[in-house]
Each structure stands twice: as structure tokens, then as C-alpha cells.
Design an enzyme around this catalytic site. Structure first.
Site, PDB file in Angstrom:
ATOM      1  N   LYS A   1       0.842  -1.213   0.000  1.00 15.39           N
ATOM      2  CA  LYS A   1       0.000   0.000   0.000  1.00 15.39           C
ATOM      3  C   LYS A   1       0.872   1.257   0.000  1.00 15.39           C
ATOM      4  O   LYS A   1       0.608   2.211  -0.733  1.00 15.39           O
ATOM      5  CB  LYS A   1      -0.937  -0.023   1.224  1.00 15.39           C
TER       6      LYS A   1
ATOM      7  N   GLN B   1      -4.679  -1.417   9.720  1.00 14.12           N
ATOM      8  CA  GLN B   1      -4.483  -2.733   9.118  1.00 14.12           C
ATOM      9  C   GLN B   1      -5.043  -3.839  10.021  1.00 14.12           C
ATOM     10  O   GLN B   1      -4.736  -3.897  11.208  1.00 14.12           O
ATOM     11  CB  GLN B   1      -2.981  -2.962   8.851  1.00 14.12           C
TER      12      GLN B   1
ATOM     13  N   ASP C   1     -11.066   2.302   3.966  1.00 16.16           N
ATOM     14  CA  ASP C   1     -11.350   0.865   3.931  1.00 16.16           C
ATOM     15  C   ASP C   1     -12.841   0.615   3.685  1.00 16.16           C
ATOM     16  O   ASP C   1     -13.236  -0.480   3.289  1.00 16.16           O
ATOM     17  CB  ASP C   1     -10.969   0.222   5.278  1.00 16.16           C
TER      18      ASP C   1
END
Ligand code: NAP
Length: 290
Positions: A53, A97, A120
């Protein structure tokens, strides 16, 4: 029949290329898209995903802040960090995460993220808007990436039967909603750990999206000839012959490519799409500030 490859690397490169002009427009308007990624603990796979990422941000000129916290970090400390990132007007996207250490409540921490920075797409506000088919939501990256990949390959979903195996809030559930939503128009079944006779469910499906986390669970003999197979699963399987000591395999037997019409490789299928859609969500979040 040998299936055509649903090449997530090529598709994600196209998605990224389409973002360059939008990122430049943001920068011209005095706003450099900025993603903050928080990782807690030492899970090796999570560190690999975060690395991918951050590298994507670097490729595209998106600013990234990488916050690494030890396994022992308290939930209170993480709450403070999220709160500060929410308040920082130069940060447009926040990603925590997954998975978090067991002593943390992942759901309540996600709930804390400002929905406009929730790249997200897991915040109840964004998932609620998704259910309402609103276009003002940030859509979870993996299922959105699957939809983009199908569209990119010219695969028709309208009127098709789709089986989504898995009902997690990050992949399975939003995937089923996206496939069933107006425009995609598939007729969707959701399979999970209590589903009886998964083989029959699979054999009835024109499109299978497997998001389980069990290596090779879906057998070649379960695939209807000509079906489209999207394998979201990424499983580490021990392999002495491999330099790393493990190989990555999906939830679907690789030999399913002998029966399917289209199939995603693992790796190189859905994974790159997830990263590309994260970049897109970060740009969307930044554009709201212009
Ligand atoms: P998850 O939260 O653990 O959910 C797994 C789902 O699979 C659950 O709904 C579970 O059912 C279902 N399941 C478990 N065992 C099953 C069985 N024997 N038969 C049928 N269904 C079963 O996992 P996730 O986060 O959705 O991720 C799924 C997989 O995708 C993992 O391998 C993960 O690494 C991978 N993934 C890949 C990407 C990517 O970018 N490629 C992104 C995210 C995730 P219940 O609800 O009944 O427990």
C-alpha cells in the site's frame, strides 16, 4: 477449456493510470492526497500488505504516513492516534491494518474513524450507504476491486447467478451487495460455514467469488463449465521447496482453470485490485476537500 486470466496486475495498472490526472488536479488545488496507515504488531502477512500500500502511494505521488505500533500498544493509545488523525485536516484517508491484536476491539476502533476518511469502507455509515445504493460512500476495497476487474474484462453480471462464499464485513457481505445492486443485477447466494452442500451451490453458479481463507477448499469438480471464478483467498501453505518456506494459494483449486471461462490468479488477481481501489478511495476522500 483453459480459462482466460482475470489479470489484476494489468487492471490495477489501468486504475492507477486513471488516477494520475485526478491526483494532479488535487495538488493543483493545494491538496496532496494523504493516506495514513496504522499497523499494530508483527503479523508478517500484514506487514507485506502494508508495504504494498505504501509503495502504491509512492508510485502515484500520494503522501503516506506509516505508523507502526508494537503488539503491546493499548487500545487507549490507538484511540488517541485515530482521534489525532481524524483531527488532522491534511490527512484524507485512515487505514487500520487488520487483524489487530486480540486485546483490541477492531469494530469499535473502526467506528471511531471519521467516515469521510474511512478509505477501507468498513464504517457503519459507509456500509449503510452502500446498502442504500448511494454514491456518496467509500466502498470496501476488495469487493469493489472484484467488480472493477469483472467490468474491465467485459464480464456480464446482469441476470447471472453469483455465489459469494464468505460473509465477512470486509469482503463477502459487501461483495454480495455489490453484485446484487442495480446495474450489476446478478442473482446472489451467500455461502458460509453453515451452508449445506457447497458443491451443489457452486455447480449452480455462473460466477463464484470465494472469500473464505481455506486453501483449495473449492474443488475443480465443483465448477460449472464456463463459470467465472474469482478467488479472493490468500493462504500461506508450508512448502520446503520454496525459498520462503511457504507458497501462496487461493481458496479454489488451481486446476479449476481447466473448467472455468475466466479465473483470477493467486497471487496477481484480486490482491493488486484491493491496493488500487484503496488508492482510488484516498483520491476520492481528498477530492471532497477541494
Ligand atoms: P473472514 O473474516 O475470516 O471470513 C471468512 C468467511 O468464510 C466467513 O464468512 C466464514 O463463515 C466463511 N467460511 C469459513 N469456513 C468456511 C467453510 N468451510 N465453508 C464455507 N464458508 C466458510 O475472512 P475475510 O477477511 O473475508 O477473508 C477471506 C479470505 O480472503 C482470506 O484468505 C483473506 O486472506 C483473503 N483476503 C484477500 C484480500 C485480497 O486483497 N486478495 C483481501 C481481503 C481478504 P462464517 O461467517 O460462518 O464463519
Amino acid at each position: 477449456m483453459v480459462a482466460s486470466l482475470l489479470d489484476g496486475k494489468s487492471c490495477s495498472a489501468d486504475v492507477e493510470a486513471a488516477l494520475v490526472g485526478r491526483i494532479n488536479n488535487c495538488i493543483d488545488a493545494g491538496i496532496r492526497p494523504h493516506l495514513a496507515v496504522v499497523i499494530v504488531g508483527n503479523d508478517p502477512a500484514s506487514h507485506v500488505y502494508v508495504g504494498a500500500k505504501i509503495r502504491a502511494c509512492q508510485r502515484l505521488g500520494i503522501k503516506s504516513t506509516h505508523i507502526e505500533l508494537s503488539e503491546e500498544t493499548s487500545e487507549l493509545e490507538l484511540r488517541k492516534i485515530i482521534s489525532d488523525l481524524n483531527d488532522d485536516e491534511n490527512v484524507h484517508g485512515i487505514l487500520i491494518q487488520s487483524p489487530l491484536p486480540e486485546h483490541m476491539n477492531e469494530e469499535s476502533l473502526t467506528d471511531m474513524i471519521d467516515p469521510s476518511k474511512d478509505v477501507d469502507g468498513f464504517h457503519p455509515v459507509n456500509l449503510g450507504r452502500l446498502v442504500q445504493s448511494r454514491d456518496d460512500c467509500l466502498i470496501p476495497c476488495t469487493p469493489n476491486g472484484v467488480m472493477r476487474l469483472l467490468e474491465w474484462a467485459g464480464i456480464e453480471t446482469k441476470g447471472k447467478t453469483a455465489l459469494v462464499i464468505g460473509r465477512s464485513r470486509n469482503v463477502g457481505m459487501p461483495q454480495a451487495i455489490l453484485l446484487a445492486s442495480k446495474g450489476a443485477d446478478a442473482t446472489v447466494t451467500i455461502g458460509h460455514s453453515r451452508t449445506q452442500d457447497m458443491e451443489s451451490q457452486c455447480l449452480g453458479a455462473d460466477i463464484i467469488v470465494a472469500a473464505v481463507g481455506r486453501p483449495n477448499m473449492v474443488k475443480k469438480s465443483w465448477i460449472k463449465p464456463g463459470a467465472v471464478v474469482v478467488d479472493v483467498g490468500i493462504n500461506r501453505v508450508d512448502d520446503d521447496k520454496s525459498e520462503r518456506g511457504y507458497v501462496l494459494v487461493g481458496d479454489v483449486e488451481k486446476s479449476a482453470e481447466e473448467v472455468a471461462s475466466w479465473i483470477t490468479p493467486v497471487p496477481g488477481g484480486v490482491g493488486p485490485m484491493t491496493v488500487a481501489m484503496l488508492m482510488e478511495n484516498t483520491v476520492v476522500a481528498a477530492e471532497q476537500k477541494i
